[in-house]
Design a protein around this motif. Structure first.
Motif, mmCIF file in Angstrom:
data_model
loop_
_atom_site.group_PDB
_atom_site.id
_atom_site.type_symbol
_atom_site.label_atom_id
_atom_site.label_comp_id
_atom_site.label_asym_id
_atom_site.label_seq_id
_atom_site.Cartn_x
_atom_site.Cartn_y
_atom_site.Cartn_z
ATOM 1 N N ALA A 83 45.986 14.535 -10.811
ATOM 2 C CA ALA A 83 44.706 13.815 -10.715
ATOM 3 C C ALA A 83 44.731 12.638 -11.690
ATOM 4 O O ALA A 83 45.304 12.742 -12.770
ATOM 5 C CB ALA A 83 43.563 14.762 -11.052
ATOM 6 N N ALA A 84 44.125 11.507 -11.300
ATOM 7 C CA ALA A 84 44.074 10.349 -12.209
ATOM 8 C C ALA A 84 43.374 10.775 -13.496
ATOM 9 O O ALA A 84 42.431 11.569 -13.484
ATOM 10 C CB ALA A 84 43.342 9.196 -11.543
ATOM 11 N N ASP A 85 43.854 10.247 -14.615
ATOM 12 C CA ASP A 85 43.342 10.622 -15.932
ATOM 13 C C ASP A 85 41.869 10.221 -16.058
ATOM 14 O O ASP A 85 41.520 9.044 -15.898
ATOM 15 C CB ASP A 85 44.193 9.924 -16.996
ATOM 16 C CG ASP A 85 43.722 10.267 -18.392
ATOM 17 O OD1 ASP A 85 43.363 11.437 -18.621
ATOM 18 O OD2 ASP A 85 43.697 9.357 -19.237
ATOM 19 N N ALA A 86 41.010 11.208 -16.338
ATOM 20 C CA ALA A 86 39.564 10.957 -16.372
ATOM 21 C C ALA A 86 39.193 9.961 -17.470
ATOM 22 O O ALA A 86 38.283 9.152 -17.305
ATOM 23 C CB ALA A 86 38.812 12.279 -16.567
ATOM 24 N N ALA A 87 39.902 9.987 -18.582
ATOM 25 C CA ALA A 87 39.530 9.128 -19.717
ATOM 26 C C ALA A 87 39.888 7.666 -19.467
ATOM 27 O O ALA A 87 39.150 6.771 -19.880
ATOM 28 C CB ALA A 87 40.213 9.630 -20.989
ATOM 29 N N THR A 88 40.998 7.396 -18.789
ATOM 30 C CA THR A 88 41.509 6.017 -18.711
ATOM 31 C C THR A 88 41.693 5.507 -17.293
ATOM 32 O O THR A 88 41.911 4.317 -17.088
ATOM 33 C CB THR A 88 42.893 5.934 -19.386
ATOM 34 O OG1 THR A 88 43.793 6.775 -18.644
ATOM 35 C CG2 THR A 88 42.846 6.383 -20.828
ATOM 36 N N GLY A 89 41.672 6.392 -16.304
ATOM 37 C CA GLY A 89 41.969 5.977 -14.936
ATOM 38 C C GLY A 89 43.460 5.845 -14.660
ATOM 39 O O GLY A 89 43.854 5.457 -13.557
ATOM 40 N N ALA A 90 44.300 6.142 -15.632
ATOM 41 C CA ALA A 90 45.751 6.058 -15.426
ATOM 42 C C ALA A 90 46.146 6.900 -14.222
ATOM 43 O O ALA A 90 45.732 8.048 -14.096
ATOM 44 C CB ALA A 90 46.482 6.549 -16.669
ATOM 45 N N VAL A 91 46.920 6.304 -13.323
ATOM 46 C CA VAL A 91 47.320 7.004 -12.102
ATOM 47 C C VAL A 91 48.506 7.937 -12.373
ATOM 48 O O VAL A 91 48.544 9.062 -11.913
ATOM 49 C CB VAL A 91 47.653 5.986 -10.985
ATOM 50 C CG1 VAL A 91 48.275 6.677 -9.773
ATOM 51 C CG2 VAL A 91 46.364 5.254 -10.566
ATOM 52 N N ALA A 92 49.488 7.431 -13.132
ATOM 53 C CA ALA A 92 50.585 8.315 -13.519
ATOM 54 C C ALA A 92 50.065 9.289 -14.569
ATOM 55 O O ALA A 92 49.297 8.902 -15.452
ATOM 56 C CB ALA A 92 51.739 7.501 -14.093
ATOM 57 N N PRO A 93 50.455 10.560 -14.467
ATOM 58 C CA PRO A 93 49.918 11.533 -15.424
ATOM 59 C C PRO A 93 50.318 11.168 -16.856
ATOM 60 O O PRO A 93 51.454 10.794 -17.109
ATOM 61 C CB PRO A 93 50.557 12.870 -15.006
ATOM 62 C CG PRO A 93 51.484 12.578 -13.893
ATOM 63 C CD PRO A 93 51.381 11.152 -13.503
ATOM 64 N N PRO A 94 49.359 11.241 -17.778
ATOM 65 C CA PRO A 94 49.682 10.907 -19.163
ATOM 66 C C PRO A 94 50.652 11.909 -19.770
ATOM 67 O O PRO A 94 50.705 13.065 -19.357
ATOM 68 C CB PRO A 94 48.332 10.974 -19.880
ATOM 69 C CG PRO A 94 47.323 11.408 -18.898
ATOM 70 C CD PRO A 94 47.974 11.656 -17.587
ATOM 71 N N LEU A 95 51.412 11.438 -20.756
ATOM 72 C CA LEU A 95 52.329 12.292 -21.495
ATOM 73 C C LEU A 95 51.657 12.622 -22.822
ATOM 74 O O LEU A 95 51.457 11.737 -23.665
ATOM 75 C CB LEU A 95 53.644 11.522 -21.715
ATOM 76 C CG LEU A 95 54.646 12.075 -22.716
ATOM 77 C CD1 LEU A 95 55.022 13.520 -22.374
ATOM 78 C CD2 LEU A 95 55.893 11.202 -22.725
#
Ligand SMILES: *Cc1c(COP(=O)(O)O)cnc(C)c1O
Length: 377
Positions: free
Chosen positions: A13-25
Motif C-alpha cells: 500500500a502507498a505510504d500513508a505519511a508521504t504517498g511514496a508508492v514504493a514501500p519505504p525501507l
C-alpha cells in the motif's frame, strides 16, 4: 486473487505519511512509546518486529495462502527455527535427498541435541510409514529435490502424516508458490530460501516460514518465538530487496520454466548426454505427480555427461553464458558440478551438472550448450 496480482499488491500500500508508492525501507531498530507507555504502531524493537519485515512476511503469507509467516536471515535459519521448535528426544523423518545443508544440520548439529532423524525415500510411502515411531514429531519434504529433481507427492505424504497426528513441512524453494501451493496440498508449514527465486537477483540472502495454522499451541507460534528469542532475523534492507524481487516472481517463473523445458528437450536428444533430470520430461518418474501438483515444471534441471567426471568438468569449463557457481533462482543461468560442492559424502553422480536456467533467450543458451558439448568425446 491470482498470484500475479498478489505479488504486485500484497504488502505494498502507498505510504500513508508521504504517498511514496514504493514501500519505504524502515531501518530503525527502535520505536517510540507514547507518554502512557504504549507502542501505538505495535512495533517495539527491531529483532521482535520491523515494518519492512512485516510487509515481506505478509506478502509471502499471501502468495502461499497461509495465515502467518516469519522471515529469517537465511533459508537455513528458517529451517533451523522449524527444527528448534521440536524438543530433545523427538524424531524427524526427512528425505534422503534433502538439500545438503538441511541434511548436514540434522546429522552434524541437531543429533547432538538428541533430535534424531530417519532419512527415507520420500517417493515411497511405505518407507515413510515404516519410519514413523511414537516419537516422530515432524515429516519434512522437499520437492522437486536437489539435485535429481525427484518429485514427492505432497498431498499423499501430508495425508499419511496427519493420519498419525504428525505435522509436516515442505521446502518449497525450488517450486515457489507461483508453481506449487504446498499448504493447499496439505503441508502445515512451507519453508523457503528466499535467497533463490523469491529474491531472484543473486544479491540477498534470506529465508521464511509460512504456516497454515498459527494457533497458540501450533508449531508456528513456537517458531515465531524462536524468531524473536534466537534473533536470526533478516535486515530491513534484505527484506526490502526480497519484496522487490517478489513483484516479478510469477512472470520470471514462466520464463524460467519455458527456458528449462527447451533446454531439457535439447539435452535429452543430445548424444553427449547420458541422462536428463527434469520433471517436465514425460519419461521422468515423477512427471505425473508433478503435472498434478505443480502448474509448471520449474527452472532447475540436471544432466549426466557421457564420458564421466572429466567430461562434465570440460562442459562446465566451455560454456560462456552459464556462470560456474552454486545457488539458483536468479535471472542469470548457473551451472554447477554438484558432487564437488556436496563434498566426499555426496551420493550425487560425478558426471552430473546442475543448471539453474536463467532468463536469457533459450536459443542462445542452447547454442552455448551445443558448442560446449561438441568436444568430440
Ligand atoms: C538454498 C537452499 C536452502 C538453504 O538456503 P540458504 O538461503 O542458502 O540458507 C534450503 N533449501 C533449499 C531447497 C535450497 O535450495
Amino acid at each position: 486473487m491470482n498470484i500475479e496480482t498478489l505479488a504486485v499488491h500484497s504488502g505494498s500500500a502507498a505510504d500513508a505519511a508521504t504517498g511514496a508508492v514504493a514501500p519505504p525501507l524502515y531501518m530503525s531498530t527502535t520505536f517510540e512509546r507514547d507518554a502512557d507507555g504504549s507502542f501505538p504502531s505495535g512495533f517495539v524493537y527491531g529483532r521482535s518486529g520491523n515494518p519492512t519485515r512485516q510487509a515481506l512476511e505478509e506478502c509471502v503469507r499471501d502468495l502461499e495462502g497461509g495465515v502467518a509467516a516469519a522471515a529469517f536471515a537465511s533459508g537455513m535459519a528458517a529451517i533451523m527455527s522449524v527444527l528448534q521448535a521440536l524438543s530433545a528426544g523427538d524424531h524427524v523423518i526427512a528425505p534422503q535427498d534433502s538439500y545438503h545443508g538441511t541434511a548436514h544440520l540434522l546429522r552434524a548439529r541437531l543429533a547432538r541435541w538428541r533430535l534424531h532423524t530417519s532419512f527415507v525415500d520420500m517417493t515411497d510411502l511405505a518407507q515413510i510409514r515404516q519410519a514413523i515411531t511414537p516419537a516422530t514429531k515432524l515429516i519434512m519434504m522437499e520437492t522437486p529435490s536437489n539435485p535429481l529433481l525427484k518429485i514427492t507427492d505432497v498431498a499423499a505424504v501430508a495425508d499419511l502424516a496427519h493420519q498419525h497426528g504428525i505435522p509436516c513441512v515442505c521446502d518449497n524453494t525450488w517450486a515457489t508458490p507461483a508453481l506449487q501451493r504446498c499448504l493447499d496440498l496439505g503441508a502445515d508449514l512451507a519453508v523457503h530460501s528466499t535467497t533463490k527465486y523469491l529474491g531472484g537477483h543473486s544479491d540477498v540472502t534470506g529465508g521464511i516460514v509460512v504456516a497454515a495454522n498459527a494457533d497458540e499451541d501450533s508449531l508456528f507460534s513456537e517458531i515465531r518465538r524462536i524468531q524473536e528469542d534466537g534473533g536470526a532475523v533478516p535486515s530491513p534492507f534484505d527484506c526490502w530487496l526480497i519484496l522487490r524481487g517478489i513483484r516479478t516472481l510469477p512472470y520470471r517463473m514462466r520464463a524460467h520454466c519455458a527456458n528449462a523445458g527447451r533446454l531439457a528437450a535439447f539435452l535429452n536428444e543430445h548424444p553427449g548426454v547420458r541422462q536428463v533430470f527434469y520433471p517436465g520430461l514425460p519419461g521422468h518418474p515423477g512427471h505425473d505427480i508433478a503435472a498434478r501438483q505443480m502448474s509448471a515444471f520449474g527452472g532447475m534441471l540436471s544432466f549426466r555427461v557421457r564420458g564421466g567426471m572429466d567430461a562434465a568438468f570440460r562442459v562446465a569449463a566451455r560454456v560462456n553464458l552459464f556462470t560456474r557457481a552454486t545457488s539458483l533462482g536468479s535471472y542469470e543461468s548457473l551451472i554447477e558440478h554438484r558432487a564437488s560442492v556436496e563434498g566426499p559424502a555426496s551420493a550425487t553422480p560425478d558426471d552430473l551438472l546442475r543448471v539453474s536456467v536463467g532468463l536469457e533467450h533459450p536459443d542462445d543458451l542452447i547454442a552455448d550448450l551445443e558448442q560446449a558439448l561438441d568436444y568430440g568425446g
